[in-house]
Design a protein around this motif. Structure first.
Motif, mmCIF file in Angstrom:
data_model
loop_
_atom_site.group_PDB
_atom_site.id
_atom_site.type_symbol
_atom_site.label_atom_id
_atom_site.label_comp_id
_atom_site.label_asym_id
_atom_site.label_seq_id
_atom_site.Cartn_x
_atom_site.Cartn_y
_atom_site.Cartn_z
ATOM 1 N N THR A 796 4.005 -2.005 -5.431
ATOM 2 C CA THR A 796 5.263 -1.680 -4.931
ATOM 3 C C THR A 796 5.195 -2.836 -3.890
ATOM 4 O O THR A 796 6.620 -3.349 -3.541
ATOM 5 C CB THR A 796 5.777 -0.384 -4.671
ATOM 6 N N LEU A 797 4.471 -2.562 -2.686
ATOM 7 C CA LEU A 797 4.819 -3.770 -1.853
ATOM 8 C C LEU A 797 5.244 -4.909 -2.621
ATOM 9 O O LEU A 797 5.562 -5.969 -1.696
ATOM 10 C CB LEU A 797 3.339 -3.468 -0.546
ATOM 11 N N ILE A 798 3.860 -5.586 -3.097
ATOM 12 C CA ILE A 798 3.994 -7.155 -3.582
ATOM 13 C C ILE A 798 5.284 -6.821 -4.144
ATOM 14 O O ILE A 798 5.603 -8.040 -4.182
ATOM 15 C CB ILE A 798 2.397 -7.044 -4.807
ATOM 16 N N GLY A 801 7.980 -7.890 -2.538
ATOM 17 C CA GLY A 801 7.568 -9.276 -1.632
ATOM 18 C C GLY A 801 7.211 -9.088 -0.082
ATOM 19 O O GLY A 801 8.126 -9.777 1.042
ATOM 20 N N ALA A 802 6.723 -7.852 -0.255
ATOM 21 C CA ALA A 802 6.599 -7.477 1.117
ATOM 22 C C ALA A 802 5.319 -8.494 2.202
ATOM 23 O O ALA A 802 5.059 -8.458 3.277
ATOM 24 C CB ALA A 802 6.050 -6.042 1.548
ATOM 25 N N PHE A 803 4.443 -9.221 0.593
ATOM 26 C CA PHE A 803 2.943 -10.233 1.559
ATOM 27 C C PHE A 803 3.871 -11.859 1.448
ATOM 28 O O PHE A 803 3.028 -12.113 1.505
ATOM 29 C CB PHE A 803 2.326 -10.297 0.883
ATOM 30 N N ARG A 804 5.003 -12.058 0.965
ATOM 31 C CA ARG A 804 5.508 -13.097 1.162
ATOM 32 C C ARG A 804 5.253 -14.425 2.604
ATOM 33 O O ARG A 804 4.613 -15.649 2.122
ATOM 34 C CB ARG A 804 6.917 -13.752 0.900
ATOM 35 N N PRO A 809 1.957 -16.402 -4.392
ATOM 36 C CA PRO A 809 2.539 -15.905 -5.187
ATOM 37 C C PRO A 809 2.208 -14.590 -5.329
ATOM 38 O O PRO A 809 1.068 -13.916 -5.707
ATOM 39 C CB PRO A 809 2.500 -16.478 -6.553
ATOM 40 N N LYS A 810 3.396 -14.209 -6.726
ATOM 41 C CA LYS A 810 3.007 -12.235 -7.045
ATOM 42 C C LYS A 810 1.621 -12.439 -7.198
ATOM 43 O O LYS A 810 0.863 -11.264 -7.219
ATOM 44 C CB LYS A 810 4.405 -11.465 -6.979
ATOM 45 N N ASN A 811 1.961 -12.869 -8.380
ATOM 46 C CA ASN A 811 0.915 -12.994 -9.111
ATOM 47 C C ASN A 811 -0.620 -12.636 -8.895
ATOM 48 O O ASN A 811 -1.355 -12.642 -8.918
ATOM 49 C CB ASN A 811 0.556 -13.784 -10.466
ATOM 50 N N GLU A 812 -1.167 -14.292 -8.254
ATOM 51 C CA GLU A 812 -1.881 -14.017 -7.884
ATOM 52 C C GLU A 812 -2.262 -13.018 -6.555
ATOM 53 O O GLU A 812 -3.330 -12.702 -6.674
ATOM 54 C CB GLU A 812 -1.858 -16.037 -6.818
ATOM 55 N N LEU A 813 -1.531 -12.491 -6.092
ATOM 56 C CA LEU A 813 -1.739 -11.627 -4.702
ATOM 57 C C LEU A 813 -1.765 -10.041 -5.259
ATOM 58 O O LEU A 813 -2.907 -9.361 -5.308
ATOM 59 C CB LEU A 813 -0.257 -11.192 -4.057
ATOM 60 N N LEU A 814 -1.631 -9.496 -6.574
ATOM 61 C CA LEU A 814 -1.580 -8.950 -7.534
ATOM 62 C C LEU A 814 -2.890 -8.244 -7.542
ATOM 63 O O LEU A 814 -3.848 -7.609 -7.719
ATOM 64 C CB LEU A 814 -1.022 -8.634 -8.890
ATOM 65 N N ILE A 815 -3.619 -9.787 -8.039
ATOM 66 C CA ILE A 815 -5.057 -9.665 -8.406
ATOM 67 C C ILE A 815 -6.281 -9.799 -7.905
ATOM 68 O O ILE A 815 -7.375 -8.910 -7.405
ATOM 69 C CB ILE A 815 -5.085 -11.432 -9.729
ATOM 70 N N GLU A 816 -5.592 -10.499 -6.541
ATOM 71 C CA GLU A 816 -6.436 -10.344 -5.489
ATOM 72 C C GLU A 816 -5.814 -8.841 -5.192
ATOM 73 O O GLU A 816 -7.597 -8.200 -4.390
ATOM 74 C CB GLU A 816 -5.831 -11.047 -3.890
ATOM 75 N N ALA A 817 -5.157 -7.887 -4.820
ATOM 76 C CA ALA A 817 -5.554 -6.322 -4.766
ATOM 77 C C ALA A 817 -6.415 -5.651 -5.911
ATOM 78 O O ALA A 817 -7.108 -4.895 -4.768
ATOM 79 C CB ALA A 817 -3.792 -6.621 -4.639
ATOM 80 N N ARG A 818 -6.179 -5.901 -6.853
ATOM 81 C CA ARG A 818 -7.087 -5.066 -7.514
ATOM 82 C C ARG A 818 -8.091 -5.513 -7.311
ATOM 83 O O ARG A 818 -8.982 -4.918 -7.389
ATOM 84 C CB ARG A 818 -7.142 -5.756 -9.019
ATOM 85 N N LEU A 819 -8.679 -6.836 -7.051
ATOM 86 C CA LEU A 819 -10.362 -6.625 -6.699
ATOM 87 C C LEU A 819 -10.915 -6.576 -5.296
ATOM 88 O O LEU A 819 -11.659 -6.303 -4.914
ATOM 89 C CB LEU A 819 -10.705 -8.564 -5.930
#
Length: 1023
Positions: A796-798, A801-804, A809-819
């Protein structure tokens, strides 16, 4: 003979009103009657008054029950006995003390035990109650020794068999069960109805000692009460002399500040008021109020003293109010005069954030034994009646919803529903629970338990067991300690301006803004979104119609917007006369003399009193009845009808034509319950000006504060839009910039974590607290190590845009978060001396549509931040005519594209009509009217953008479009679900609108008002 009777204040048990109970007793030949409601003394004062009407001796007590088990019945010998019972209940309700199985050592209370709960030893004041059906038990040897301590126990709970069924329904509601599942012990006996005194005596004829004991109790008990003596705390100091001297000192201390140039008019007014205040022993009331205000000032809180208290120059000098009564020609007698029996009433507002601290101070300062909130009886309402009664009959939830939401005429015509309706209608006006009055506090001279037991609602402040009407009847006048969000907005703005720009503002200095040209310009065009009391569509429309450009016009506007003035047609007539001062005559000289300032229109309560006295010639007492009727109290409105005949008789004797008298009385009557006193309107107008001054000069800080204080009439999105229009650069929440609330740095406004719907408040507060302690978050991985969040919250935070700040980009942050979350363990959150290097991942480049962010924001925040709603439309059309052009298009047809802000529903004879508020593509507001026949063909279809076609009507500077056609314009599909047709339009449903309803009829049109604009000639004038 009736030692144990109940009213419906024995909640969800008794079925009789106080009036029904006493009348039944009188019909039964009773000369004495004991009211013993279950665990409450709510009705004792109404009971006493009702008994006196029928010549019955009132006696009061309480039936003590624990979890529906009858422990004993208490009957007070006198006022001291009532206080003893009250303290027993208060200890249980407020301190959690157990209700004892055996009564405590009462000194002035008789106690009656049922046969099922007799203690081993009976005290002198204790007896055993025997019912008629229990008499055959007395032949047993074990009861013989108790005969000398027995009394007649004939409880009263209902009136007829039908009401016994109602009692059973109430018990089922109380037990949250079906009627069919009630056991005998859950309900009262079927014979708990009145019988004649003779019949009861006949039933106990073989036990004369029991009858003798019963009569002895009745003879020894009485309920004497002085309703006239004030019960409020009398002195602030130790005595009247010190109070009077202290009040005089404080009044003259304030003179230099308020009136640097002293004049005799002010001095004379002070002396006049002090004379009345001291003669009526009200100095203590003023000083107690001042004490509360002084504490508030010491804490840096803002307050608004309003209501009739602002008619007093002494309250102005003390700083209780901010209204100069001389400037506005407010007369002190409206607040306090020698013919008034009740103490004056100060209404004081604080910010919703600070009110609880003020309340805590009052309870500590004056002692919890002497302070309590007024109670209020919450009655069974239409929806709750059908839900509760239907549930008791076993109807399923789906049927309950249908019954509760629809009129009775549309209900199914089956046997069970008929029963639900039959008994449901009997429950109307029954109290269902006791609650806390929203603002009324009582400060008593004696311990408050001398008058009532106290209860402790969830809010945490004790309440008395009676309502404000009873409080007033018995000699209490409440202190109204109110709260509102407008003061919170003002206070927060002052703090933000000081922090952001280093500017300190003395907002109490009314000269700062009353003559400010920019403020008055904003007022005249209704540019008042966010400003206290003047931001609603109706109020903004009124300001524009009046072209309001000064304080006195705003004071009038604050009153004529009220339903009483508006629905009588006087609002429309005021607007006409304000804009056309040469196109009317005063239809009678009294109206010119008394109401010249308001063009002969009754606007304030004071105006009505003036006309009643000077036109109608009614007595001062009847004038006060009219004033009290306008306070909205049901008893007062009833009283209003009693003076009607006297008014017309007096008018006739003064030679007024009947038609004119009827019109004047129609205007008077329409005010009941809805008008303001002038001082009240003036107080509101000051706060409105304070808000407006801050909006004009510090628009970003003001709108941020409005957002953080929950806004007002509109949803958050509207205030964010207005902040942007004021120059704010709006940013989504950011873990390194945002706080729980929205915050501002220069022109940059960062939305707070509070606006993220799915974010727990615990985490929303933790993120900035952790950042404050240990510095900014340097990466997504660093954030995960420091903040206890799960993958869903992180996503939700990603998405918002809370990590801009990471630049990824959000897509990359989402993958990174899951890893990161796959391998992360909570124990890693322990602080370490060395920060391990951030692990870098090589990820594929993923493209995002530029509008994906907007749909993320709508889903998470409820509105788009990164672009306008117009940017999301499939059409490129933006309309040529904008809101700023509309005043030039009177009686012309226009086509406009607009975003829906709010709509209000108003019933008419032909159906419901709507009033809409919109913004155009330039961000400016305008309004529309939608008639019932048009809405059938062109209805509203939820939030979003619409293409509108209609006729512009400019009514005294204010343009409205009467809609002929409208169509909701489609937004682009959600690009996040390009492959899923169903989901690509799902988030569109989250686009909001503000919907409000009213039960009032539309305000009358000019031709319906019939208010004379020419002088009406009385016969004697022709002579």
């Amino acid at each position: 003979m009736f030692l144990n009777s109940h009213t419906f204040h024995s909640l969800r048990y008794g079925t009789l009103s106080v009036e029904e109970l006493v009348k039944q007793a009188a019909d039964s030949g009773a000369k004495n009657l004991v009211l013993t409601d279950i665990n409450t003394v709510t009705a004792i004062y109404d009971f006493k008054k009702e008994c006196e009407k029928f010549g019955i001796k009132p006696i009061v007590g309480v039936e003590i029950r624990k979890e529906n088990k009858l422990l004993y019945i208490t009957i007070a010998k006198n006022a001291t006995g009532i206080a003893e019972i009250n303290r027993l209940l208060t200890n249980h309700n407020c301190d959690g003390a157990e209700l004892p199985q055996v009564s405590p050592d009462f000194q002035n209370v008789f106690v009656i035990y049922p046969l099922q709960n007799i203690p081993e030893n009976l005290k002198e004041n204790e007896f055993i109650g025997v019912r008629n059906e229990e008499l055959n038990l007395l032949i047993r040897p074990e009861w013989q020794k108790f005969l000398k301590k027995m009394v007649v126990l004939h409880p009263i709970t209902f009136k007829t068999k039908k009401e016994f069924n109602l009692h059973r329904i109430l018990r089922a509601i109380d037990e949250n069960t079906l009627i069919s599942k009630l056991s005998e012990k859950d309900c009262c006996s079927p014979n708990e109805v009145f019988q004649s005194v003779e019949m009861i005596a006949e039933q106990f004829r073989n036990h004369p000692k029991i009858i003798e004991n019963t009569n002895a109790i009745l003879e020894q008990c009485s309920f004497n009460f002085d309703f006239k003596t004030p019960k409020n705390k009398i002195y602030f100091t130790q005595n009247k002399k010190n109070d009077d001297a202290l009040l005089r000192k404080f009044a003259y201390d304030g003179l230099q500040k308020r009136y640097p140039k002293k004049n005799q008019i002010v001095i004379d007014r002070i002396e006049k008021e002090l004379k009345v205040i001291t003669e009526m022993d009200f100095a203590g009331y003023f000083l107690i109020t001042l004490d509360i205000v002084k504490y508030s000032n010491s804490r840096g809180f803002l307050h608004v003293g309003r209501g009739s208290g602002a008619n007093s120059i002494v309250s102005y000098l003390l700083g209780i109010t901010e209204i100069c009564p001389i400037e506005l020609n407010l007369y002190f007698e409206r607040f306090l005069n020698k013919n008034r029996n009740n103490p004056p009433d100060f209404d004081i507002d604080w910010s919703w954030r600070e009110r609880d601290e003020i309340l805590t101070y009052i309870f500590k300062r004056y002692g919890k034994e002497y302070v309590a909130f007024c109670g209020t009886n919450v009655e069974f309402k239409y929806r709750s009646i059908f839900r509760e009664v239907g549930k008791a009959f076993g109807l399923p939830k789906e049927e309950l919803d249908v019954l509760a939401k629809n009129p009775m005429a549309t209900h199914d015509d089956n046997k069970v529903v008929k029963l639900v309706q039959k008994y449901g209608m009997l429950l109307e006006k029954f109290p269902n629970q006791r609650s806390m009055h929203s603002c009324g506090i009582l400060i008593s001279q004696e311990p408050i338990t001398n008058y009532t037991a106290l209860e402790m609602p969830p809010k945490g402040f004790p309440i008395v067991q009676f309502d404000m009407n009873v409080a007033e009847d018995i000699g209490f006048e409440k202190f109204d300690i109110l709260s509102q969000r407008g003061l919170g907005t003002i206070k927060d703005t002052l703090e933000l301006v000081k922090k952001n720009q280093g500017i300190s503002i003395d907002i109490q200095n009314t000269t700062l803004f009353k003559n400010d040209k920019d403020c008055n310009d904003y007022l005249s065009i209704g540019k008042t979104i966010g400003c206290f009391y003047i931001e609603s569509p109706a109020m903004r429309g009124l300001l524009r119609r009046l072209k309001c450009e000064d304080y006195k016009t705003l004071v009038a506007a604050s009153s004529i917007i009220r339903p009483g003035v508006a629905k009588s047609g006087m609002m429309k007539e005021y607007i006409f006369r304000h804009n056309n001062p040469t196109k009317f005559e005063y239809f009678h000289d009294v109206f010119k003399e008394q109401l010249g300032e308001t063009y002969g229109i009754m606007v304030y309560q004071e105006d009505v009193i003036k006309i009643a006295l000077h036109f109608g010639g009614v007595s001062a007492d009847d004038g006060d009845v009219l004033r009290r009727a306008m306070s909205g109290k049901s008893r007062s409105i009833q009283k209003l009808q009693e003076v009607r005949d006297n008014f017309f008789k007096s008018c006739a004797s003064k030679g007024h034509p009947e038609q004119l008298s009827k019109e004047v009385y129609r205007q008077i009557e329409s005010f009941a319950g809805y008008s303001f006193c002038k001082a009240h309107s003036a107080s509101y107008a000051v706060e409105s000006y304070q808000s407006l001054y801050l909006k004009v000069n510090f628009p970003i800080e003001f709108m941020v504060s409005a957002i953080n204080n929950g806004g007002g009439f509109y949803r958050t999105e509207v205030y964010v839009h207005e902040c942007r229009m004021g120059g704010g650069k709006i940013h989504n929440p950011c873990v390194n910039q945002s706080l729980f609330e929205t915050t501002v740095y220069g022109e940059d406004v960062f939305l707070g974590f509070m606006h993220i719907e799915k974010l727990e408040s615990r985490i929303a507060n933790f993120i900035p607290e952790e950042r404050e302690k240990n510095g900014d978050y340097i990466s997504l991985e660093n954030f995960i190590k420091r903040v206890p969040v799960g993958i869903e919250t992180l996503q939700t935070l990603i998405f918002v845009g809370a990590f801009r700040f990471t630049g990824k980009p959000k897509n990359e942050l989402l993958i990174e978060a899951r890893l990161l979350m796959i391998h992360f363990k909570p124990e890693y959150r322990l602080p370490t001396f060395f920060e391990t290097p951030v692990q870098e991942y090589e990820l594929p480049t993923l493209k995002r549509n530029r509008f994906e962010d907007a749909f993320d924001e709508i889903e998470i925040l409820g509105f788009s931040v990164s672009c306008s709603p117009f940017d999301l439309l499939q059409t490129k059309y933006r309309s040529i005519i904008m809101a700023r052009h509309l005043p030039k298009y009177h009686k012309r047809q226009v086509r406009m594209l607009a975003y829906l802000i709010s709509r209000k529903h108003v019933p008419t004879k032909k159906g419901t009509m709507f009033f809409g508020t919109w913004i155009d593509a330039e961000g400016n507001f305008f309004d529309t009217a939608h008639f019932p026949d048009n809405l059938q063909q062109y209805p509203f279809q939820g939030g979003g953008c619409y293409l509108l076609l209609g006729m512009v009507e400019v009514d005294f500077h204010f343009p409205t479009i009467t809609i002929f056609k409208m169509a909701k314009m489609p937004f682009i599909p959600d690009p996040r679900y390009a492959e899923d047709q169903e989901k690509s339009y799902e988030i569109h449903k989250k686009i909001n609108e503000d919907v409000s309803m009213t039960t009032r009829n539309p305000y009358p049109q000019e031709h319906e008002i019939g208010l004379p604009r020419n002088k009406m000639v009385v016969e004697k004038d022709k002579v």
